[in-house]
Design an enzyme around this catalytic site. Structure first.
Site, PDB file in Angstrom:
ATOM      1  N   GLY A 169      42.713  42.435  55.269  1.00 14.90           N
ATOM      2  CA  GLY A 169      43.550  41.089  55.725  1.00 14.90           C
ATOM      3  C   GLY A 169      44.570  41.849  56.558  1.00 14.90           C
ATOM      4  N   ARG A 212      28.819  47.226  43.565  1.00 16.76           N
ATOM      5  CA  ARG A 212      28.880  48.579  44.083  1.00 16.76           C
ATOM      6  C   ARG A 212      28.934  49.794  43.552  1.00 16.76           C
ATOM      7  NH1 ARG A 212      32.267  47.265  49.269  1.00 16.76           N
ATOM      8  NH2 ARG A 212      33.148  45.728  47.561  1.00 16.76           N
TER       9      ARG A 212
HETATM   10  C1  UD1 Z   1      41.705  41.375  49.295  1.00 16.01           C
HETATM   11  C2  UD1 Z   1      42.750  40.480  50.178  1.00 16.01           C
HETATM   12  C3  UD1 Z   1      42.822  41.428  51.567  1.00 16.01           C
HETATM   13  C4  UD1 Z   1      43.240  42.979  51.319  1.00 16.01           C
HETATM   14  C5  UD1 Z   1      42.392  43.628  50.347  1.00 16.01           C
HETATM   15  C6  UD1 Z   1      42.916  44.804  50.026  1.00 16.01           C
HETATM   16  C7  UD1 Z   1      42.221  38.587  49.522  1.00 16.01           C
HETATM   17  C8  UD1 Z   1      41.830  36.875  49.963  1.00 16.01           C
HETATM   18  N1  UD1 Z   1      42.150  39.376  50.392  1.00 16.01           N
HETATM   19  O1  UD1 Z   1      40.283  41.420  49.907  1.00 16.01           O
HETATM   20  O2  UD1 Z   1      43.797  40.822  52.356  1.00 16.01           O
HETATM   21  O3  UD1 Z   1      43.355  43.550  52.501  1.00 16.01           O
HETATM   22  O4  UD1 Z   1      42.117  42.726  49.162  1.00 16.01           O
HETATM   23  O5  UD1 Z   1      42.109  45.471  49.335  1.00 16.01           O
HETATM   24  O6  UD1 Z   1      43.120  38.450  48.648  1.00 16.01           O
HETATM   25  N2  UD1 Z   1      39.130  39.362  42.144  1.00 16.01           N
HETATM   26  C9  UD1 Z   1      38.935  38.696  41.084  1.00 16.01           C
HETATM   27  N3  UD1 Z   1      38.212  37.210  40.964  1.00 16.01           N
HETATM   28  C10 UD1 Z   1      37.943  36.818  42.252  1.00 16.01           C
HETATM   29  C11 UD1 Z   1      38.201  37.388  43.307  1.00 16.01           C
HETATM   30  C12 UD1 Z   1      38.612  38.775  43.316  1.00 16.01           C
HETATM   31  O7  UD1 Z   1      39.240  38.789  39.901  1.00 16.01           O
HETATM   32  O8  UD1 Z   1      37.609  35.549  42.227  1.00 16.01           O
HETATM   33  C13 UD1 Z   1      39.503  40.628  41.896  1.00 16.01           C
HETATM   34  C14 UD1 Z   1      38.423  41.870  42.404  1.00 16.01           C
HETATM   35  O9  UD1 Z   1      37.714  42.302  41.071  1.00 16.01           O
HETATM   36  C15 UD1 Z   1      39.322  42.800  42.983  1.00 16.01           C
HETATM   37  C16 UD1 Z   1      40.662  41.833  43.695  1.00 16.01           C
HETATM   38  O10 UD1 Z   1      40.484  40.744  43.154  1.00 16.01           O
HETATM   39  O11 UD1 Z   1      40.109  43.827  42.028  1.00 16.01           O
HETATM   40  C17 UD1 Z   1      40.367  41.909  45.106  1.00 16.01           C
HETATM   41  O12 UD1 Z   1      39.102  41.145  45.464  1.00 16.01           O
HETATM   42  P1  UD1 Z   1      37.967  41.356  46.538  1.00 16.01           P
HETATM   43  O13 UD1 Z   1      37.066  40.579  46.644  1.00 16.01           O
HETATM   44  O14 UD1 Z   1      37.875  42.924  46.577  1.00 16.01           O
HETATM   45  O15 UD1 Z   1      39.232  41.209  47.877  1.00 16.01           O
HETATM   46  P2  UD1 Z   1      39.122  41.682  49.322  1.00 16.01           P
HETATM   47  O16 UD1 Z   1      37.950  40.973  49.900  1.00 16.01           O
HETATM   48  O17 UD1 Z   1      38.810  43.434  49.367  1.00 16.01           O
END
Ligand code: UD1
Ligand code: CA
Length: 452
Positions: free
Chosen positions: A143, A17
């Protein structure tokens, strides 16, 4: 804090995004990649080591996060299967054995040390998982924290929440602390049976409780947990950061007439009793000493301004500008890699680059140090108490001694000894009455033409 701590920074996101050719964690906040701000707060929270979980632009992100006072390792998450999966990419680091594991996001650059320390304290107090939460008016997408009698019972992701749970306004900021010795076992139990088919780190709360462990949430201000997904949010994060830093500086004794128009960098140092006028921009690496005044519309980067010195309005200080106490750099002047001695004046329309200007020397309007011959840069040395007449070009390499005087309009190509006068322009000629004669001749010619 005596406990050891590994901080895992999740930064493997695609940054779709942001619509950018680089990972979002490389986009600057406060004049440096946002991930560097996260690392700073971790260091302030006394962590021992950092593990980076990387995807896109791994090398660039690693060097943006690096600093030499902290042990840092990097891991690639090749498939993006969720936050629980991402943390396990760093399992070799976790296996080294730490008292605390702290999980943070690389795209949450407003986090400060306080909530991180509070989460670590929660572990020290005997909890196994401590989640950093926040209250918000609009919880959509986050969450939800399910809290009962002070214990955190579960975190429910938006897509898996019931209508009742969706009404909860206490949300997961995404950052959490985990009991180090138990971490690998708990993380290994996370599955992906949920609406998104992802390994949710948040499932660790229910897992630890099922094993008889304890989980709690600690609350942090919503602003600190603001994540960056697109450039509008990037601008909002920058604005929050600027507001916070201006406030800190004003409270520490810096005056700002219109603080909302002053832009600071992560390392801007401004001493007490400095006045910053409106519309001033600080790039990285600026130090302003006490009593200095930065007049309106000035731009400073990599510069030091000594005590009681004045800069601007409309001045530009570039890297290596070093202004002595009570010196003056005035309107439309540019100073680069140059020392301006105590009490020296560079007041109008001047370029001083690769130069030394001695104490109390006066540089006249329009003076230029010609430091570049098209290939190399050369140095100009000007002694103390010298006087450079307006519109002079000082062709470097060149030295001008103490107390020397350069006539205005000079092109100085040879060294000028101390106390000498350099007269470096064509001598003026005076022809008495000549202007009147010419004027009368032209008028006569014009009249003759009109008669024809
Ligand atoms: C996550 C939380 C949610 C919280 C929110 C706050 C989980 C399952 N959910 O959701 O409860 O309210 O953050 O912003 O944790 N990332 C990786 N590898 C992956 C997935 C994610 O490096 O496979 C990193 C992303 O780059 C990011 C962070 O982890 O920096 C959060 O991931 P994102 O997919 O944005 O989580 P949310 O759905 O926002
Ligand atoms: Ca997110």
């Amino acid at each position: 804090m005596k406990r050891t701590c590994l901080a895992i920074i999740l930064a493997a996101g695609e940054s779709t995004r942001m619509k950018s050719s680089m990972s979002k964690v490389l986009h600057p906040v406060a004049g440096r990649p946002m991930i560097a701000n996260v690392v700073d707060s971790l260091v302030n929270a006394s962590i021992s080591s950092v593990a980076l979980v990387l995807g896109r632009d791994a090398e660039a992100v690693q060097s943006a996060a690096a600093r030499n006072d902290i042990d840092m390792s990097a891991f690639l998450q090749t498939e993006r299967l969720g936050t629980g999966h991402a943390v396990l990419a760093a399992k070799d680091a976790i296996a080294k054995g730490y008292d605390d594991i702290l999980v943070v996001f690389g795209d949450t650059p407003l986090i400060t040390a306080a909530p991180l320390l509070a989460a670590r304290q929660g572990l020290a107090d005997g909890n196994d998982v401590v989640v950093i939460g926040f209250q918000t008016a609009d919880p959509t997408g986050y969450g939800r924290l399910l809290v009962e009698n002070g214990a955190l019972v579960a975190i429910r992701e938006q897509k898996d929440a019931t209508e009742e749970e969706k009404k909860i306004t206490y949300c997961n900021g995404g950052l959490m602390a985990i009991n180090g010795p138990k971490a690998l076992e708990l993380l290994g139990k996370i599955g992906n049976a949920n609406a998104k088919g992802e390994y949710y780190l948040t499932d660790i709360v229910e897992i630890v409780r099922a094993e008889g462990g304890k989980a709690i949430a600690v609350e942090a201000p919503e602003t600190e947990l603001t994540g960056c997904n697109n450039r509008a949010e990037l601008a909002m994060i920058e604005a929050i950061w600027q507001k916070r830093r201006r406030h800190e500086l004003m409270v520490s004794g810096v005056s700002m007439i219109a603080p909302e128009t002053v832009f600071l960098a992560f390392d801007t140092q401004i001493a007490q009793d400095v006045l910053i006028e409106p519309n001033v921009v600080f790039g990285p690496g600026v130090t302003i000493e006490s009593g200095a005044v930065i007049h309106a519309f000035s731009h400073l980067e990599g510069a030091r301004v000594g005590a009681e010195a004045t800069v601007g309005p409309y001045a530009r200080l570039r890297p290596g500008a070093n202004l002595g106490p009570e010196s003056k750099v005035g309107n439309f002047c540019e100073v680069k890699k140059a020392e301006i001695g105590a009490g020296a004046k560079v007041n109008h329309l001047t370029y001083i680059g690769d130069a030394f200007v001695g104490e109390k020397t006066n540089i006249g309007a329009g003076t230029i140090t010609c430091n570049y011959d098209g290939v190399n840069k050369h140095i100009t040395r000007i002694g103390a108490n010298a006087f450079i007449g307006s519109n002079s070009s000082l062709v470097a390499p060149v030295s001008i001694g103490d107390g020397a005087l350069v006539a205005s309009g000079s092109v100085v190509t040879q060294d000028v000894p101390a106390d000498a006068v350099a007269f470096g322009r064509a001598r003026q000629e005076i022809k008495p009455g000549r202007a009147k004669i010419l004027r009368e001749r032209y008028q006569a010619e014009k009249a003759a033409k009109q008669k024809k």
